[in-house]
Motif scaffolding. Sequence first.
Motif, PDB file in Angstrom:
ATOM      1  N   LEU A 156       0.830  -1.205   0.000  1.00 24.46           N
ATOM      2  CA  LEU A 156       0.000   0.000   0.000  1.00 24.46           C
ATOM      3  C   LEU A 156       0.862   1.252   0.000  1.00 24.46           C
ATOM      4  CD1 LEU A 156      -2.757   1.328   0.149  1.00 24.46           C
ATOM      5  CD2 LEU A 156      -2.670   1.093   2.641  1.00 24.46           C
ATOM      6  N   ALA A 157       1.947   1.238   0.787  1.00 21.09           N
ATOM      7  CA  ALA A 157       2.831   2.398   0.836  1.00 21.09           C
ATOM      8  C   ALA A 157       3.471   2.651  -0.527  1.00 21.09           C
ATOM      9  CB  ALA A 157       3.910   2.184   1.897  1.00 21.09           C
ATOM     10  N   THR A 158       3.863   1.575  -1.221  1.00 19.15           N
ATOM     11  CA  THR A 158       4.457   1.736  -2.551  1.00 19.15           C
ATOM     12  C   THR A 158       3.440   2.313  -3.532  1.00 19.15           C
ATOM     13  OG1 THR A 158       5.868  -0.171  -2.105  1.00 19.15           O
ATOM     14  CG2 THR A 158       5.678   0.533  -4.392  1.00 19.15           C
ATOM     15  N   GLY A 159       2.207   1.799  -3.447  1.00 18.38           N
ATOM     16  CA  GLY A 159       1.163   2.327  -4.307  1.00 18.38           C
ATOM     17  C   GLY A 159       0.871   3.793  -4.020  1.00 18.38           C
ATOM     18  N   ASN A 160       0.903   4.165  -2.730  1.00 15.20           N
ATOM     19  CA  ASN A 160       0.676   5.564  -2.362  1.00 15.20           C
ATOM     20  C   ASN A 160       1.765   6.472  -2.924  1.00 15.20           C
ATOM     21  OD1 ASN A 160      -1.740   5.391  -0.967  1.00 15.20           O
ATOM     22  ND2 ASN A 160      -0.756   4.895   0.968  1.00 15.20           N
ATOM     23  N   LEU A 161       2.979   5.959  -2.970  1.00 14.23           N
ATOM     24  CA  LEU A 161       4.080   6.746  -3.535  1.00 14.23           C
ATOM     25  C   LEU A 161       3.839   7.007  -5.025  1.00 14.23           C
ATOM     26  CD1 LEU A 161       6.871   8.026  -3.162  1.00 14.23           C
ATOM     27  CD2 LEU A 161       7.879   5.783  -3.696  1.00 14.23           C
ATOM     28  N   VAL A 162       3.382   5.960  -5.741  1.00 15.43           N
ATOM     29  CA  VAL A 162       3.075   6.125  -7.162  1.00 15.43           C
ATOM     30  C   VAL A 162       1.931   7.117  -7.342  1.00 15.43           C
ATOM     31  CG1 VAL A 162       2.191   4.947  -9.212  1.00 15.43           C
ATOM     32  CG2 VAL A 162       3.966   3.870  -7.812  1.00 15.43           C
ATOM     33  N   MET A 163       0.901   6.986  -6.497  1.00 20.55           N
ATOM     34  CA  MET A 163      -0.231   7.902  -6.595  1.00 20.55           C
ATOM     35  C   MET A 163       0.203   9.335  -6.306  1.00 20.55           C
ATOM     36  SD  MET A 163      -3.933   7.831  -4.679  1.00 20.55           S
ATOM     37  CE  MET A 163      -3.302   8.482  -3.137  1.00 20.55           C
ATOM     38  N   LEU A 164       1.132   9.491  -5.356  1.00 16.61           N
ATOM     39  CA  LEU A 164       1.640  10.824  -5.035  1.00 16.61           C
ATOM     40  C   LEU A 164       2.303  11.459  -6.267  1.00 16.61           C
ATOM     41  CD1 LEU A 164       2.314  13.001  -2.896  1.00 16.61           C
ATOM     42  CD2 LEU A 164       4.421  11.731  -2.434  1.00 16.61           C
ATOM     43  N   VAL A 165       3.135  10.680  -6.967  1.00 13.40           N
ATOM     44  CA  VAL A 165       3.830  11.194  -8.144  1.00 13.40           C
ATOM     45  C   VAL A 165       2.830  11.527  -9.253  1.00 13.40           C
ATOM     46  CG1 VAL A 165       5.484  10.633  -9.961  1.00 13.40           C
ATOM     47  CG2 VAL A 165       5.954   9.976  -7.591  1.00 13.40           C
ATOM     48  N   LEU A 166       1.887  10.602  -9.509  1.00 11.07           N
ATOM     49  CA  LEU A 166       0.898  10.836 -10.560  1.00 11.07           C
ATOM     50  C   LEU A 166       0.005  12.026 -10.218  1.00 11.07           C
ATOM     51  CD1 LEU A 166      -0.184   7.169 -11.427  1.00 11.07           C
ATOM     52  CD2 LEU A 166       1.236   8.707 -12.799  1.00 11.07           C
ATOM     53  N   SER A 167      -0.391  12.105  -8.961  1.00  3.78           N
ATOM     54  CA  SER A 167      -1.272  13.201  -8.545  1.00  3.78           C
ATOM     55  C   SER A 167      -0.572  14.542  -8.709  1.00  3.78           C
ATOM     56  CB  SER A 167      -1.710  13.006  -7.099  1.00  3.78           C
ATOM     57  OG  SER A 167      -2.498  11.842  -6.959  1.00  3.78           O
ATOM     58  N   LEU A 168       0.704  14.602  -8.313  1.00  4.37           N
ATOM     59  CA  LEU A 168       1.449  15.855  -8.478  1.00  4.37           C
ATOM     60  C   LEU A 168       1.581  16.213  -9.963  1.00  4.37           C
ATOM     61  CD1 LEU A 168       4.276  15.519  -5.799  1.00  4.37           C
ATOM     62  CD2 LEU A 168       2.396  17.169  -5.811  1.00  4.37           C
ATOM     63  N   GLY A 169       1.746  15.209 -10.809  1.00  8.87           N
ATOM     64  CA  GLY A 169       1.822  15.458 -12.244  1.00  8.87           C
ATOM     65  C   GLY A 169       0.529  16.052 -12.778  1.00  8.87           C
ATOM     66  N   PHE A 170      -0.612  15.454 -12.396  1.00 12.42           N
ATOM     67  CA  PHE A 170      -1.898  15.984 -12.840  1.00 12.42           C
ATOM     68  C   PHE A 170      -2.161  17.373 -12.254  1.00 12.42           C
ATOM     69  CE2 PHE A 170      -3.102  11.420 -13.616  1.00 12.42           C
ATOM     70  CZ  PHE A 170      -3.361  11.572 -14.969  1.00 12.42           C
ATOM     71  N   MET A 171      -1.721  17.586 -11.008  1.00 15.51           N
ATOM     72  CA  MET A 171      -1.905  18.889 -10.381  1.00 15.51           C
ATOM     73  C   MET A 171      -1.114  19.971 -11.117  1.00 15.51           C
ATOM     74  SD  MET A 171      -1.834  17.621  -6.393  1.00 15.51           S
ATOM     75  CE  MET A 171      -1.813  19.237  -5.629  1.00 15.51           C
ATOM     76  N   LEU A 172       0.106  19.620 -11.508  1.00 12.87           N
ATOM     77  CA  LEU A 172       0.905  20.576 -12.298  1.00 12.87           C
ATOM     78  C   LEU A 172       0.232  20.872 -13.637  1.00 12.87           C
ATOM     79  CD1 LEU A 172       4.538  19.307 -11.599  1.00 12.87           C
ATOM     80  CD2 LEU A 172       3.643  21.594 -11.081  1.00 12.87           C
ATOM     81  N   TRP A 173      -0.363  19.862 -14.229  1.00 12.78           N
ATOM     82  CA  TRP A 173      -1.056  20.042 -15.504  1.00 12.78           C
ATOM     83  C   TRP A 173      -2.284  20.933 -15.347  1.00 12.78           C
ATOM     84  CZ3 TRP A 173      -5.784  17.238 -16.946  1.00 12.78           C
ATOM     85  CH2 TRP A 173      -6.190  17.508 -18.258  1.00 12.78           C
ATOM     86  N   LEU A 174      -3.006  20.745 -14.219  1.00 10.82           N
ATOM     87  CA  LEU A 174      -4.215  21.520 -13.981  1.00 10.82           C
ATOM     88  C   LEU A 174      -3.912  22.959 -13.595  1.00 10.82           C
ATOM     89  CD1 LEU A 174      -6.304  18.862 -12.015  1.00 10.82           C
ATOM     90  CD2 LEU A 174      -6.746  19.668 -14.339  1.00 10.82           C
ATOM     91  N   SER A 175      -2.944  23.126 -12.617  1.00  8.99           N
ATOM     92  CA  SER A 175      -2.629  24.494 -12.158  1.00  8.99           C
ATOM     93  C   SER A 175      -1.259  24.503 -11.485  1.00  8.99           C
ATOM     94  CB  SER A 175      -3.696  24.991 -11.173  1.00  8.99           C
ATOM     95  OG  SER A 175      -3.309  26.239 -10.639  1.00  8.99           O
ATOM     96  N   PRO A 176      -0.226  24.941 -12.178  1.00  8.14           N
ATOM     97  CA  PRO A 176       1.103  25.004 -11.566  1.00  8.14           C
ATOM     98  C   PRO A 176       1.132  25.893 -10.334  1.00  8.14           C
ATOM     99  CG  PRO A 176       1.251  25.241 -13.951  1.00  8.14           C
ATOM    100  CD  PRO A 176      -0.201  25.316 -13.615  1.00  8.14           C
ATOM    101  N   LEU A 177       0.355  26.996 -10.331  1.00  3.28           N
ATOM    102  CA  LEU A 177       0.364  27.916  -9.205  1.00  3.28           C
ATOM    103  C   LEU A 177      -0.193  27.263  -7.942  1.00  3.28           C
ATOM    104  CD1 LEU A 177       1.007  30.770  -8.261  1.00  3.28           C
ATOM    105  CD2 LEU A 177      -1.309  31.456  -8.977  1.00  3.28           C
TER     106      LEU A 177
END
Length: 612
Positions: free
Chosen positions: A147-168
């Motif tokens: 679960l911790a490994t999956g959360n790490l992947v989700m963290l990276v993907l989520s940050l990527g989508f967040m940057l795409w949506l709004s860098p600010l």
Amino acid sequence: MTDEPGAPKGEKRQGWIRRLLPYLLAHKRNLFLAFGSSLLGQAVTAVTPVIQKVLIDDVVVGRRRSMTPWLLLLVLAGALRFGLAFVRRFAGGRIALDVHYDIRNDIYDRLQRLDFARHDEMETGQLVSRASSDVGLLQGLLQFLPLATGNLVMLVLSLGFMLWLSPLLTLVALLVVPAIVLVALRMRTTIFPAAWHAQQRTAEVASVVDEAVTGVRVVKGFGQEERELRRLVEAGEELFGSRLRMVRIQARLAGALETIPSLGQVAILFFGGWLALNGRISLGTFLAFSSYLLQLVGPARMFAVMLAVAQLARAGAERIFEVIDANPVVVEKPDASELAPVEGAVEFDDVVFGYLPSEPVLRGFSLTVAPGETVALVGASGSGKSTVSLLLPRFYDVRGGAVRVGGVDVRDVTFESLRRQIGVVFEDAFLFSSTVGENIAYGRPDATFEEIVAAAQAAEADEFIRALPHGYDTVVGERGLTLSGGQRQRVTLARALLTDPRVLVLDDATSAIDAKVEEEIHATLRRLMEGRTTLLVAHRRSTLRLADRIVLVDQGVAVDSGTHQELLSRSTLYRQLLAGPGEDCEGVDAAETAAANAVVAATAAAATAAAP
């Protein structure tokens, strides 16, 4: 075992996490399923807010797309997350159990391979704690890892989508990261020593319980139940205080890790809401960003728990690998050879030995036993006679001199070939919690029932065994305590005789047997010892009758040797050992001793009269 956090040098070089990898890789299928399903599940979770954004912006607000496909896509995502979560939990739990099983077996295997010297250094409670509660800590970590490994992947993907949506907005969200890192580092440096200390206290409680249960007859015999309860209460209070300290640290630091992301969430909602109201971002983007923020709060909290669990597991792992990495003092040479069948000649050549290097027990002990000869060792308590019997099967290694069997140094042959030809019966008649027949056949599991019965008959044990409720299939209690002391000694004697050894070592093997049965066993032993080399450690007067020769041991040296009558006539120390109250050799035949003393006195008087 040390009470301070630490580990053997090899483990420090390699690291406890790397030490765990081979245990994980041994179960690759479940490892792949657990981590693969976790990664896929979190990837699906990371994509879900994007679907929600499309629903809001393109379906609800813009009315540019049909709602049905996107709703079906959300349902499919939910079903996938459920299925993948099931696989992750089942496979992850299976891996944790498999590794728990493997490590516990490795601990037991190592303990069985350690020699007497290493076991002398270890406390039973410490070993039980490391094989149970410490391994349990590792199991808890392994259940978290997928679960911790999956959360790490989700963290990276989520940050990527967040940057795409709004860098600010993403930049605002990342402002809390330094605070999280600082708290995490603080947790790492404080929880581990607290966890190590708590595990040590857990082992001490286990030691107190083990002693009280093992020695329950002594406790009750002296009416010391309250005293043992106080010992347990004191050890329990120390354990309670140690664990409370760990809980206090976790509550403070884990609480901070959970609160910091929430503060970041407030900032994002405020700033993001302002951007959405002013048309800087779409409503769907704001809702998607909020969803990603909520998804990040969960992993942040999980990160806090994971850090605590990891530090607990680290303390348990280092204590476990301390046992697994322990090396025996007595080891086989790489080129050790098989000991060929011997006639039984035994030689102690100027042997020096001490359980502690600074406190020698044997100081130049020398003794030669001819094939087929029976030699009894006699001496006061602490003289070293029992130590001699432990050096012959190489339970310990001499610090000087040599021990030879059949003219071969015992250090030059394999353990198995040496001990196959030496039968040992210890003073402490230990039996396993199994059937009487299995205890007798312990050294020869392939022995037939007829051979087991023959060995029992030789030890005068067959009659009482057949009188037991299920005969040879009767299960004895823990340590054989359902049998009397004499019955246990006869079973252990039968166990040694079944292996048909060329050399027989009896360390007061008939001490718990009454005089009548002892005489019957002695009569049998006289027949069985014919053609065998036998070393008797004599604590009783009656044992000396079995010996062809008696060796007097004093302060770790063989000071005299001869028959019973010869030693009586010339050795003051020997007469004192036989006649002194409370000495090792008890039950003295007063008439025989008095007669021997009279012979000595008459000889002395005649010599005086003949003098000019």
